[in-house]
Design a protein around this motif. Structure first.
Motif, PDB file in Angstrom:
ATOM      1  N   THR A   1       0.858  -1.174   0.107  1.00 14.44           N
ATOM      2  CA  THR A   1      -0.125   0.096   0.042  1.00 14.44           C
ATOM      3  C   THR A   1       0.875   1.400  -0.159  1.00 14.44           C
ATOM      4  O   THR A   1       0.487   2.250   0.291  1.00 14.44           O
ATOM      5  CB  THR A   1      -0.971   0.008   1.318  1.00 14.44           C
ATOM      6  OG1 THR A   1      -0.389  -0.140   2.316  1.00 14.44           O
ATOM      7  CG2 THR A   1      -1.811  -1.208   0.974  1.00 14.44           C
ATOM      8  N   HIS A   2       2.145   1.003  -0.087  1.00 10.21           N
ATOM      9  CA  HIS A   2       3.124   2.364   0.150  1.00 10.21           C
ATOM     10  C   HIS A   2       3.434   2.942  -1.239  1.00 10.21           C
ATOM     11  O   HIS A   2       3.492   2.229  -2.357  1.00 10.21           O
ATOM     12  CB  HIS A   2       4.475   1.838   0.614  1.00 10.21           C
ATOM     13  CG  HIS A   2       5.218   3.014   0.776  1.00 10.21           C
ATOM     14  ND1 HIS A   2       5.236   3.874   2.033  1.00 10.21           N
ATOM     15  CD2 HIS A   2       6.339   3.525   0.179  1.00 10.21           C
ATOM     16  CE1 HIS A   2       6.121   4.715   2.213  1.00 10.21           C
ATOM     17  NE2 HIS A   2       6.772   4.754   0.689  1.00 10.21           N
ATOM     18  N   VAL A   3       2.976   3.979  -1.801  1.00  7.23           N
ATOM     19  CA  VAL A   3       3.004   4.601  -2.944  1.00  7.23           C
ATOM     20  C   VAL A   3       3.772   5.955  -2.798  1.00  7.23           C
ATOM     21  O   VAL A   3       3.713   6.981  -1.923  1.00  7.23           O
ATOM     22  CB  VAL A   3       1.638   4.934  -3.556  1.00  7.23           C
ATOM     23  CG1 VAL A   3       1.810   5.549  -4.869  1.00  7.23           C
ATOM     24  CG2 VAL A   3       0.862   3.703  -3.446  1.00  7.23           C
TER      25      VAL A   3
ATOM     26  N   TRP B   1      -3.316   7.823  -5.598  1.00  7.08           N
ATOM     27  CA  TRP B   1      -4.650   7.061  -5.251  1.00  7.08           C
ATOM     28  C   TRP B   1      -5.045   6.017  -6.245  1.00  7.08           C
ATOM     29  O   TRP B   1      -5.723   4.927  -5.913  1.00  7.08           O
ATOM     30  CB  TRP B   1      -5.842   8.186  -5.144  1.00  7.08           C
ATOM     31  CG  TRP B   1      -5.690   8.948  -3.835  1.00  7.08           C
ATOM     32  CD1 TRP B   1      -5.286  10.286  -3.626  1.00  7.08           C
ATOM     33  CD2 TRP B   1      -6.341   8.277  -2.518  1.00  7.08           C
ATOM     34  NE1 TRP B   1      -5.377  10.272  -2.080  1.00  7.08           N
ATOM     35  CE2 TRP B   1      -5.982   9.444  -1.571  1.00  7.08           C
ATOM     36  CE3 TRP B   1      -6.895   7.191  -2.183  1.00  7.08           C
ATOM     37  CZ2 TRP B   1      -6.341   9.474  -0.188  1.00  7.08           C
ATOM     38  CZ3 TRP B   1      -7.042   7.017  -0.752  1.00  7.08           C
ATOM     39  CH2 TRP B   1      -7.003   7.884   0.117  1.00  7.08           C
TER      40      TRP B   1
ATOM     41  N   ALA C   1      -3.074   4.221  -8.006  1.00  3.23           N
ATOM     42  CA  ALA C   1      -2.383   2.840  -7.612  1.00  3.23           C
ATOM     43  C   ALA C   1      -2.891   1.959  -6.478  1.00  3.23           C
ATOM     44  O   ALA C   1      -2.450   0.789  -6.486  1.00  3.23           O
ATOM     45  CB  ALA C   1      -0.903   3.551  -7.181  1.00  3.23           C
ATOM     46  N   LEU C   2      -4.008   2.585  -5.910  1.00  3.66           N
ATOM     47  CA  LEU C   2      -4.507   1.759  -4.813  1.00  3.66           C
ATOM     48  C   LEU C   2      -5.861   1.189  -5.068  1.00  3.66           C
ATOM     49  O   LEU C   2      -6.462   0.334  -4.487  1.00  3.66           O
ATOM     50  CB  LEU C   2      -4.980   2.456  -3.585  1.00  3.66           C
ATOM     51  CG  LEU C   2      -3.475   3.200  -3.144  1.00  3.66           C
ATOM     52  CD1 LEU C   2      -4.201   4.065  -1.702  1.00  3.66           C
ATOM     53  CD2 LEU C   2      -2.639   2.068  -2.495  1.00  3.66           C
TER      54      LEU C   2
ATOM     55  N   GLN D   1      -5.832  -2.756  -4.936  1.00  5.26           N
ATOM     56  CA  GLN D   1      -6.154  -3.249  -3.551  1.00  5.26           C
ATOM     57  C   GLN D   1      -7.826  -3.184  -3.196  1.00  5.26           C
ATOM     58  O   GLN D   1      -8.506  -4.032  -2.707  1.00  5.26           O
ATOM     59  CB  GLN D   1      -5.556  -2.657  -2.516  1.00  5.26           C
ATOM     60  CG  GLN D   1      -4.055  -2.827  -2.445  1.00  5.26           C
ATOM     61  CD  GLN D   1      -3.023  -2.055  -3.731  1.00  5.26           C
ATOM     62  OE1 GLN D   1      -3.637  -1.670  -4.605  1.00  5.26           O
ATOM     63  NE2 GLN D   1      -1.987  -1.765  -3.161  1.00  5.26           N
ATOM     64  N   GLY D   2      -8.261  -2.045  -3.691  1.00  4.91           N
ATOM     65  CA  GLY D   2      -9.631  -1.881  -3.483  1.00  4.91           C
ATOM     66  C   GLY D   2     -10.476  -2.954  -4.175  1.00  4.91           C
ATOM     67  O   GLY D   2     -11.817  -3.349  -3.783  1.00  4.91           O
TER      68      GLY D   2
ATOM     69  N   HIS E   1       0.313  -3.776 -11.924  1.00  4.38           N
ATOM     70  CA  HIS E   1      -0.898  -2.869 -11.755  1.00  4.38           C
ATOM     71  C   HIS E   1      -1.770  -2.774 -13.047  1.00  4.38           C
ATOM     72  O   HIS E   1      -2.893  -3.107 -13.365  1.00  4.38           O
ATOM     73  CB  HIS E   1      -0.598  -1.446 -11.411  1.00  4.38           C
ATOM     74  CG  HIS E   1      -0.300  -1.341  -9.954  1.00  4.38           C
ATOM     75  ND1 HIS E   1       0.624  -1.794  -9.288  1.00  4.38           N
ATOM     76  CD2 HIS E   1      -1.265  -0.644  -9.176  1.00  4.38           C
ATOM     77  CE1 HIS E   1       0.689  -1.461  -7.967  1.00  4.38           C
ATOM     78  NE2 HIS E   1      -0.322  -0.736  -7.813  1.00  4.38           N
TER      79      HIS E   1
END
Length: 235
Positions: free
Chosen positions: A14-16, A30, A32-33, A36-37, A94
């Protein structure tokens, strides 16, 4: 007691890294997450709906991730010189993740989903038209394109690494769609859903012909209609 402390590590999941002075870079962080979402969405929908189609979609997503893991260690191409990430960069995980998801959603909405005719209303529910399904397919594809672009903007990947990731995700989605179509047409899926374990978990296969909210909405509509009928008789 020693005054030295072990160095802390970052949870890279979760580190960007982004430029705090750049608003676009902040937006890309955001974006990039989103994978995960989507994983949270998968888990929530599988547990709450018990739909086999969503479980199959997630299984294909995991297979796509396994392919990315293997490709990175096979190709062994480094990230850009100003690297903002660990590990190999080819292909972008990604880009591959969101490409698989968006193409799979488009294939489902346009080819597999068979709702009743839009002219048929069933208890306060109107199925999506082909135009509406095409619109949401484009939204999913646009989301994937935005995530893929953000990986280049944040300097996590080169353009080539992102394009290869998109291609790998697209091929994975097409391949998995074909596999699941064969499984459906051969009767293997229907056989598996009659297994006692599947029945114990209340696995269903309704989303191919219905919207996720339809069954619950009809149950609620029946309840409200019955309540109004009782109130009318009592008055």
């Amino acid at each position: 007691m020693s005054d030295e402390f072990a160095p802390l590590a970052s949870l890279s999941l979760t580190h960007v890294h982004y430029d705090p002075t750049d608003g676009i870079s902040y937006l890309c962080a955001w974006l990039a997450l989103i994978p995960q979402g989507l994983c949270v969405m998968y888990a929530t929908l599988i547990w709450s709906t018990r739909e086999i189609e969503i479980a199959l979609l997630f299984a294909g997503q995991l297979a796509c991730e396994a392919i990315n893991f293997a490709l990175k260690r096979l190709i062994k191409e480094e990230r850009p010189p100003r690297m903002n990430g660990k590990g190999y960069g080819m292909p972008s995980s990604h880009a591959q993740f969101v490409a698989y998801f968006s193409v799979s959603i488009a294939l489902f909405l346009l080819l597999r989903h068979r709702p009743p005719s839009p002219g048929v209303r069933k208890r306060n529910h109107t199925p999506m038209s082909l135009l509406e399904r095409a619109f949401w397919s484009l939204v999913a594809l646009a989301m994937a394109a935005a995530v893929a672009w953000s990986r280049v903007y944040l300097n996590y990947h080169t353009v080539k690494q992102v394009l290869v990731g998109c291609a790998a995700g697209t091929v994975s989605a097409l391949g998995w769609f074909i596999i699941t179509s064969v499984v459906r047409q051969s009767g293997l899926l229907a056989w598996a859903m009659e297994h006692p374990i599947a029945r114990w978990f209340r696995v269903r296969d309704l989303v191919v012909e219905e919207d996720l909210c339809q069954a619950g909405w009809e149950k609620w509509d029946d309840k409200i209609t019955a309540l109004k009928s009782r109130e009318k008789k009592a008055s």
